[in-house]
Design a protein around this motif. Structure first.
Motif, mmCIF file in Angstrom:
data_model
loop_
_atom_site.group_PDB
_atom_site.id
_atom_site.type_symbol
_atom_site.label_atom_id
_atom_site.label_comp_id
_atom_site.label_asym_id
_atom_site.label_seq_id
_atom_site.Cartn_x
_atom_site.Cartn_y
_atom_site.Cartn_z
ATOM 1 N N UNK A 166 0.860 -1.224 0.033
ATOM 2 C CA UNK A 166 -0.128 0.037 -0.016
ATOM 3 C C UNK A 166 0.937 1.494 -0.024
ATOM 4 N N UNK A 167 1.917 1.417 0.819
ATOM 5 C CA UNK A 167 2.812 2.416 1.201
ATOM 6 C C UNK A 167 3.325 2.764 -0.541
ATOM 7 N N UNK A 168 3.970 1.765 -1.147
ATOM 8 C CA UNK A 168 4.329 1.774 -2.561
ATOM 9 C C UNK A 168 3.482 2.249 -3.505
ATOM 10 N N UNK A 169 2.207 2.098 -3.252
ATOM 11 C CA UNK A 169 1.435 2.835 -4.252
ATOM 12 C C UNK A 169 0.646 4.028 -4.149
ATOM 13 N N UNK A 170 1.081 4.441 -2.755
ATOM 14 C CA UNK A 170 0.877 5.929 -2.489
ATOM 15 C C UNK A 170 1.475 7.018 -3.304
ATOM 16 N N UNK A 171 0.631 7.887 -4.006
ATOM 17 C CA UNK A 171 1.213 8.865 -5.016
ATOM 18 C C UNK A 171 0.695 10.160 -4.453
ATOM 19 N N UNK A 172 1.052 11.557 -4.920
ATOM 20 C CA UNK A 172 0.741 12.657 -4.569
ATOM 21 C C UNK A 172 -0.825 12.644 -5.027
ATOM 22 N N UNK A 173 -1.403 11.960 -5.726
ATOM 23 C CA UNK A 173 -2.516 11.808 -6.513
ATOM 24 C C UNK A 173 -3.650 11.066 -5.645
ATOM 25 N N UNK A 174 -2.933 10.271 -4.725
ATOM 26 C CA UNK A 174 -3.925 9.398 -3.653
ATOM 27 C C UNK A 174 -5.004 10.148 -2.770
ATOM 28 N N UNK A 175 -6.106 10.003 -3.066
ATOM 29 C CA UNK A 175 -7.350 10.498 -2.608
ATOM 30 C C UNK A 175 -7.681 9.688 -1.237
ATOM 31 N N UNK A 176 -7.775 8.324 -1.616
ATOM 32 C CA UNK A 176 -8.305 7.625 -0.381
ATOM 33 C C UNK A 176 -7.589 6.150 -0.532
ATOM 34 N N UNK A 177 -7.990 5.487 0.425
ATOM 35 C CA UNK A 177 -7.845 3.992 0.514
ATOM 36 C C UNK A 177 -9.217 3.569 0.925
ATOM 37 N N UNK A 178 -9.725 2.464 0.095
ATOM 38 C CA UNK A 178 -11.062 1.905 0.283
ATOM 39 C C UNK A 178 -10.781 0.552 0.999
ATOM 40 N N UNK A 179 -11.308 0.472 2.399
ATOM 41 C CA UNK A 179 -11.007 -1.027 2.758
ATOM 42 C C UNK A 179 -12.290 -1.302 3.205
ATOM 43 N N UNK A 180 -12.322 -2.741 3.512
ATOM 44 C CA UNK A 180 -13.404 -3.366 4.040
ATOM 45 C C UNK A 180 -13.185 -4.554 4.916
ATOM 46 N N UNK A 181 -13.403 -4.350 6.233
ATOM 47 C CA UNK A 181 -13.169 -5.270 7.579
ATOM 48 C C UNK A 181 -14.491 -5.286 8.161
ATOM 49 N N UNK A 182 -14.967 -6.643 8.311
ATOM 50 C CA UNK A 182 -14.489 -7.780 7.813
ATOM 51 C C UNK A 182 -14.791 -8.022 6.229
ATOM 52 N N UNK A 183 -14.176 -8.856 5.560
ATOM 53 C CA UNK A 183 -14.012 -8.452 4.118
ATOM 54 C C UNK A 183 -14.793 -9.603 3.170
#
Ligand code: PMP
Ligand code: GLU
Length: 394
Positions: A153-170
């Motif tokens: 996830x950290x590697x995928x972050x860029x200045x354009x990252x607005x959000x991460x969409x998580x779902x737990x329990x998944x």
């Protein structure tokens, strides 16, 4: 001509399969559905009564866009009681299902061209909801146990990252994210200033003493960076009622209500009265349902892992298992290769009349999703039929 957005949307595989199963049932075929992402229980009686009462009392008119004040207050109480987070009613928007709540949340914080990180396997609608606003879905694999891969996830972050969409329990993996992984995610959200859109619709469905952790509860800064999405569908067996909500920082909550004011206005008024009843009075019913799901999960997991060629992660949430069935992809039926998860599901549906969802729809091409949202008896028969059909492959 269709707009670019409409051309670019993939229909929901889960919704489509549900249609196929209903058509088969209507045609008299004895299908066993292990596909549906919805409780097989009926909505509890007291909730249905509350709805009837609301109708009889004439609660049939428009109300405030973000919902009944009493319901928003009850949601705040629920969030404090269950999740340890403090919200004011003004931060809550009641929507037409968690699906609308998710669309509202994404629309409120994602600009065209912005990126949204989505851990995969993930629910079919996430990628499409991001595409609907011109956002760019960035899919990141989870670990083999389906927990978040924070390095990825950290590697995928860029200045354009607005959000991460998580779902737990998944959905579809059944994984319940650990506190530690959510803390690390929250730290990333704070340091890179993006939102966590936290879909918690399965929060009540955790087994084996596992805890559900709400991202907003982790710290004050995490709270400021989180939009909680939740709803009545899964916990209270209310899928058809269409009632969900968001809880968000004030500015975002105002944006969400403004957006909803131009799409659906308030969600159905008398349903909100029923939801108010659900939130306050159903601890015992929910507990019974959860105990039943836990039994079914143990059984389904045991059966799947005993089947030749199938591997399955042992997970403790939602009502899904996501076994790896790729061992069968090179097998043949009447000379035709199974090929992939879609071929596997078609074969099982046609040959055994058992419906399961292709993992391909969730970015899990080696897997199929099995929902234990059917009676123990039907689950047993469904798995018997599936095992027999698999044994017949060449
Ligand atoms: N999120 C997830 C992960 C789901 O599985 C579902 C089920 N459809 C939803 C959201 C939407 O739920 P609702 O019925 O409240 O729209
Ligand atoms: N969420 C459920 C599922 O994944 C219901 C169908 C849907 O809305 O996708 O099967």
């Amino acid at each position: 001509m269709l707009s670019k957005i409409a051309q670019n949307i993939t229909p929901s595989a889960t919704c489509e399969l549900e249609g196929v199963v209903s058509d088969m049932e209507a045609a008299g075929v004895d299908v066993i559905g292990l596909n549906a992402g919805e409780p097989d229980f009926d909505t509890p009686q007291n909730i249905r009564e509350a709805c009837k009462r609301a109708l009889d009392e004439g609660k049939t008119r428009y109300i405030n866009v973000p919902g009944l004040p009493a319901l928003r207050k009850a949601v705040c109480e629920k969030l404090e009681r269950d999740n340890g987070v403090l919200y004011k009613p003004g931060q809550i928007c009641i929507s037409t299902g968690a699906k609308q709540a998710l669309n509202n949340a994404v629309m409120a914080v994602v600009n065209p061209g912005d990126e949204v990180i989505i851990p995969m396997p993930g629910w079919v609608s996430y990628v499409e909801i991001v595409k609907l606003v011109g956002g760019v879905p960035v899919c990141v694999d989870t670990r083999p146990d389906f927990q978040l891969d924070l390095e990825a996830i950290e590697k995928a972050v860029t200045p354009r990252t607005a959000a991460v969409l998580i779902n737990t329990p998944n959905n579809p993996t059944g994984a319940v994210y650990t506190r530690e992984s959510l803390e690390r995610l929250a730290a990333l959200a704070v340091s890179h200033d993006f939102y966590i859109i936290s879909d918690e619709v399965y929060e009540k469905l955790v087994y084996n003493g596992k805890e559900h952790v709400c991202a907003a509860s982790l710290s004050e800064e995490a709270y400021e960076h989180t939009i909680i999405v939740n709803g009545m569908s899964k916990a209270f067996a209310m899928t058809g009622w269409r009632c969900g909500y968001t809880a968000a920082p004030e500015e975002i909550a105002a944006g969400i209500s403004a957006i909803q004011g131009h799409t659906t206005s308030n969600s159905t008024t008398f349903v909100q009265w029923a939801a108010l009843e659900a939130l306050g009075h159903n601890e015992e019913t929910v507990k019974e349902m959860v105990e039943e799901y836990a039994r079914r999960k143990e059984y389904t997991y045991g059966r799947l892992t005993a089947m030749e060629g199938i591997r399955c992660a042992d997970v403790d949430g939602a009502f899904y298992l996501l076994p790896d069935v790729s061992w069968y992809y090179s097998r043949k039926h009447e000379g035709k290769e199974i090929g992939d998860s879609f071929g596997f599901c078609s074969y099982i549906l046609e040959k055994a009349h058992v419906a399961v969802v292709p993992g391909g729809a969730f970015n899990a091409p080696k897997c199929v999703r099995i929902a234990y949202t059917n009676s123990m008896e039907k689950i047993r028969e469904g798995l018997d039929r599936m095992e027999k059909a698999l044994a017949e492959l060449e």
